[in-house]
Design an enzyme around this catalytic site. Structure first.
Site, PDB file in Angstrom:
ATOM      1  N   GLU A  28      25.008   6.259  -0.840  1.00 46.25           N
ATOM      2  CA  GLU A  28      24.586   5.804   0.487  1.00 46.25           C
ATOM      3  C   GLU A  28      25.114   6.751   1.548  1.00 46.25           C
ATOM      4  OE1 GLU A  28      26.309   1.931   0.793  1.00 46.25           O
ATOM      5  OE2 GLU A  28      25.127   1.129  -0.853  1.00 46.25           O
ATOM      6  N   LYS A  38      27.200   7.847   4.500  1.00 48.76           N
ATOM      7  CA  LYS A  38      28.438   7.307   5.056  1.00 48.76           C
ATOM      8  C   LYS A  38      28.377   7.456   6.573  1.00 48.76           C
ATOM      9  CE  LYS A  38      33.435   7.443   4.690  1.00 48.76           C
ATOM     10  NZ  LYS A  38      33.596   7.082   6.093  1.00 48.76           N
ATOM     11  N   ARG A  93      40.905  -1.427  -3.326  1.00 48.20           N
ATOM     12  CA  ARG A  93      40.497  -0.035  -3.171  1.00 48.20           C
ATOM     13  C   ARG A  93      40.422   0.539  -4.585  1.00 48.20           C
ATOM     14  NH1 ARG A  93      40.623   3.291   1.091  1.00 48.20           N
ATOM     15  NH2 ARG A  93      42.145   2.146   2.307  1.00 48.20           N
TER      16      ARG A  93
HETATM   17  P1  ATP Z   1      39.213   2.860   4.532  1.00 43.78           P
HETATM   18  O1  ATP Z   1      40.620   2.381   4.407  1.00 43.78           O
HETATM   19  O2  ATP Z   1      38.214   1.844   4.929  1.00 43.78           O
HETATM   20  O3  ATP Z   1      38.790   3.672   3.372  1.00 43.78           O
HETATM   21  P2  ATP Z   1      39.271   5.093   6.174  1.00 43.78           P
HETATM   22  O4  ATP Z   1      39.040   5.163   7.619  1.00 43.78           O
HETATM   23  O5  ATP Z   1      40.353   5.860   5.580  1.00 43.78           O
HETATM   24  O6  ATP Z   1      39.344   3.614   5.843  1.00 43.78           O
HETATM   25  P3  ATP Z   1      36.724   6.001   5.735  1.00 43.78           P
HETATM   26  O7  ATP Z   1      36.776   7.437   5.417  1.00 43.78           O
HETATM   27  O8  ATP Z   1      36.364   5.611   7.109  1.00 43.78           O
HETATM   28  O9  ATP Z   1      38.012   5.382   5.335  1.00 43.78           O
HETATM   29  O10 ATP Z   1      35.718   5.311   4.674  1.00 43.78           O
HETATM   30  C1  ATP Z   1      35.486   3.966   4.480  1.00 43.78           C
HETATM   31  C2  ATP Z   1      34.634   3.379   5.579  1.00 43.78           C
HETATM   32  O11 ATP Z   1      33.359   3.977   5.621  1.00 43.78           O
HETATM   33  C3  ATP Z   1      34.274   1.923   5.397  1.00 43.78           C
HETATM   34  O12 ATP Z   1      35.324   1.077   5.730  1.00 43.78           O
HETATM   35  C4  ATP Z   1      33.088   1.765   6.308  1.00 43.78           C
HETATM   36  O13 ATP Z   1      33.515   1.474   7.602  1.00 43.78           O
HETATM   37  C5  ATP Z   1      32.474   3.147   6.353  1.00 43.78           C
HETATM   38  N1  ATP Z   1      31.111   3.236   5.778  1.00 43.78           N
HETATM   39  C6  ATP Z   1      30.099   3.946   6.310  1.00 43.78           C
HETATM   40  N2  ATP Z   1      29.002   3.866   5.573  1.00 43.78           N
HETATM   41  C7  ATP Z   1      29.284   3.077   4.513  1.00 43.78           C
HETATM   42  C8  ATP Z   1      28.546   2.640   3.390  1.00 43.78           C
HETATM   43  N3  ATP Z   1      27.285   2.991   3.200  1.00 43.78           N
HETATM   44  N4  ATP Z   1      29.179   1.840   2.501  1.00 43.78           N
HETATM   45  C9  ATP Z   1      30.475   1.482   2.679  1.00 43.78           C
HETATM   46  N5  ATP Z   1      31.228   1.867   3.732  1.00 43.78           N
HETATM   47  C10 ATP Z   1      30.650   2.668   4.643  1.00 43.78           C
END
Ligand code: ATP
Length: 592
Positions: A253, A255, A420
């Site tokens: 998907e 991101k 996670r």
């Molecule tokens: P996390 O602890 O949530 O991993 P982070 O800020 O370190 O936080 P991110 O790199 O932002 O991690 O990646 C996870 C985040 O990506 C999710 O919490 C969500 O907000 C976002 N996201 C965007 N698109 C998607 C998707 N298609 N499916 C799942 N999450 C998505």
């Protein structure tokens, strides 16, 4: 239980240097509490009157607290203020103020005893203060608080004051409470954690374990109106690693770079919760409305990412633009200036059925059944792949479209609340590049504008020149950087170049609304040059089937009427810029 006993525990927690001691103090406390007060004690310890998603706030700032203290103690407000200034701790000011009162009262009514405060009395007053709103509420809050102070001992007042101004800060985490509850009531910690992920309200869970023990935990269910702990992702940075980890196939998907939203649809309306389970409904009235229009379910919990859009072009903007939504008084204005789009990627609960134990592919199917896509609500872009090359193509497409990368998910995975694990993997880059120089590109097509830009072009398809083939190859679609005057001028300027088919010297994978004979040159700057299967510039030069694209492109305001289309930046120059771009390390190492 008397509040003084809780205050003693709070003092103990404050003074200990060992977590085990902290837990021990909590275990002893929990064992002594009744079912009507254990939740209240836990909320007080955690420093919040209610769980964060209920958004219940006391609305007491330091100034008001000092006013209440002055009223209760008879100590002058100025004196209290300077006391507070000196220590920076409203709790210390409260303790000192009430000690003074005590001395005076002792003199006046020697021997008279103060009726002890109970935990429930204190907590119920906190709740009353929080629920007092509207005209005259400030005075009412102050008198509720001052009558509480009047009954409190100096030591109790210290904690009451810190709590009401939101500065109790004992450093007790939810996990510390979970440990202590498991020990106090002899329930399985894993089971308690599981229940917490489904219903992360520790006050509620404490009552459950106290009254029904382990059996009660097994009955905790996903409930619309109570956010669940979101499923989280691990991180990798090659498609090979991603597919290997996911067993050879993945639902990939886009991101999106925005704000995660857990949306609850229920009989009481629609609520939106953040990644940290705060209620953020007030920041997104437009999303609430869009969900009401686009999602057909009586009761549901759906998840997605809210992204900010350029209102003129519909392009996705970087995450920071959502910050305008954070200030309550600016929401109305932000809705106009920074519209948003909801990209849905999961459904967790639907009309009475908990879907967390159904495979992702099934949940995705359900999601597409209930969502009628519209301009502001769509299903997150996705595809199922079992081939690294294809994952990479999709990845480059996502990056060039302004995404952070992909989230790759196991098609058979269940929704693991609060975990996670390796069933969701973020596929992001370790580095991003920086485009430091402008380029001059040729307009070869245009897309009609919407909203303020209706009747004009909203964005332009831009190409670089290749002298070897004498062709123009597309490298971006640009809509940012144009003033209203620019757009009018562009419309008129392009009129003589309009044709009803792609010009034979233009190579494009995109289909604009209008094609032009290459003629007009504009100066463009972007955040970086990335790989992209959407554009034809330098296609195959770096990777088969992949071209170059400018990410977050914008018009600098400079018309290069001094240049003919054949004098535009060449594809070789773009390749050179791509190769020489400065690389910037992105946050966080890839976990393996
Ligand atoms: P996390 O602890 O949530 O991993 P982070 O800020 O370190 O936080 P991110 O790199 O932002 O991690 O990646 C996870 C985040 O990506 C999710 O919490 C969500 O907000 C976002 N996201 C965007 N698109 C998607 C998707 N298609 N499916 C799942 N999450 C998505």
């Amino acid at each position: 239980m008397e509040f003084s006993e809780l205050a003693k525990v709070l003092a103990g927690i404050e003074s200990t240097t060992q977590r085990t001691m902290m837990v021990k103090l909590l275990v002893n406390l929990f064992k002594k509490l009744g079912p009507d007060e254990i939740d209240k004690a836990i909320y007080i310890i955690l420093g919040d009157v209610r769980p964060p998603w209920e958004g219940v706030e006391l609305g007491i700032a330091e100034k008001l607290c000092l006013r209440a203290l002055s009223r209760a103690s008879g100590v002058k407000l100025e004196e209290l203020e300077s006391l507070y200034q000196k220590t920076g701790d409203v709790g210390e000011a409260a303790r000192k103020a009430l000690s003074k009162r005590q001395a005076q009262t002792l003199l006046a009514f020697a021997g008279a005893k103060r009726a002890p405060l109970s935990i429930s009395q204190v907590y119920d007053t906190f709740l009353k203060i929080a629920r007092t709103t509207g005209e005259g509420s400030i005075d009412l809050k102050v008198s509720l608080l001052s009558s509480l102070f009047s009954q409190a001992s100096p030591e109790e007042a210290k904690y009451i004051a810190r709590f009401v101004v939101g500065k109790l800060r004992l450093g007790v985490a939810d996990m510390t409470i979970i440990d202590a509850l498991a020990e106090a009531f002899n329930v399985d910690e894993g089971q308690l954690e599981k229940a917490y992920n489904i219903h992360p309200d520790l006050g509620y869970l404490a009552k459950v374990v106290l009254e029904r023990g382990q059996a009660g935990l097994a009955q905790v269910r996903v409930t619309p109106g109570v956010p669940v702990m979101p499923m989280l992702a691990q991180r990798l940075s090659t498609s090979h690693e991603v597919l290997t980890k996911l067993g050879g196939a993945a639902i990939c998907e886009y991101k999106y770079d925005g704000e995660r939203a857990q949306i609850h649809i229920g009989p009481n309306g629609i609520s939106i919760y953040s990644r940290r389970l705060e209620n953020i409904t007030h920041a997104y009235p437009d999303v609430v409305e869009a969900v009401r229009r686009s999602v057909s379910a009586k009761e549901a919990i759906i998840e997605g990412e809210i992204v900010a859009l350029d209102p003129d072009t519909g392009d996705i903007l970087p995450f920071q633009e959502l910050m305008h939504r954070k200030r309550k008084h600016e929401v109305e204005e932000a809705m106009r200036e920074y519209p948003v789009k909801l990209n849905l990627f999961d459904v967790i609960y639907l009309d009475g059925e908990d879907l967390t134990d159904k495979p992702l592919i099934y949940r995705r199917l359900k999601l597409s059944e209930i969502v009628r896509e519209s301009e502001d609500v769509v299903i997150a872009k996705w595809a199922l792949f079992d081939d690294e090359e294809k994952v990479d193509l999709f990845f480059h497409e996502a990056i060039s479209m302004g995404m952070e990368g992909l989230v790759c998910k196991s098609p058979t995975s269940l929704y693991e609340m609060g975990a996670r694990g390796w069933n969701w993997i973020k596929y992001k880059r370790d580095y991003r590049s920086e485009m430091s120089d402008t380029v001059d590109l040729v307009v070869v097509g245009a897309f009609y504008g919407r909203g303020k830009r209706a009747g004009l072009y909203g964005a332009f398809l831009m190409a670089a020149y290749d002298p070897k083939t004498d062709m123009f190859y597309t490298v971006c679609k640009v809509g940012s950087g144009f003033t209203d005057a620019d757009l009018k001028k562009m419309y008129q300027m392009l009129e003589p170049y309009k044709i009803d088919h792609r010009h034979p010297r233009v190579s494009s994978r995109m289909e604009p609304d209008v094609w032009f004979t290459p003629g007009i040159v504009l100066e463009i700057i972007g955040a970086e040059i990335t790989l992209s299967p959407l554009h034809t510039c330098c296609q195959g030069a770096i990777k088969p089937d992949v071209g170059l694209a400018i990410r977050f492109p914008r018009f600098t305001g400079r018309y290069r009427s001094d240049k003919g289309p054949e004098e535009a930046t060449t594809v070789d120059e773009l390749l050179e810029i791509y190769r020489n771009q400065k690389k910037v390390k992105l946050e966080g190492p890839a976990t393996t």
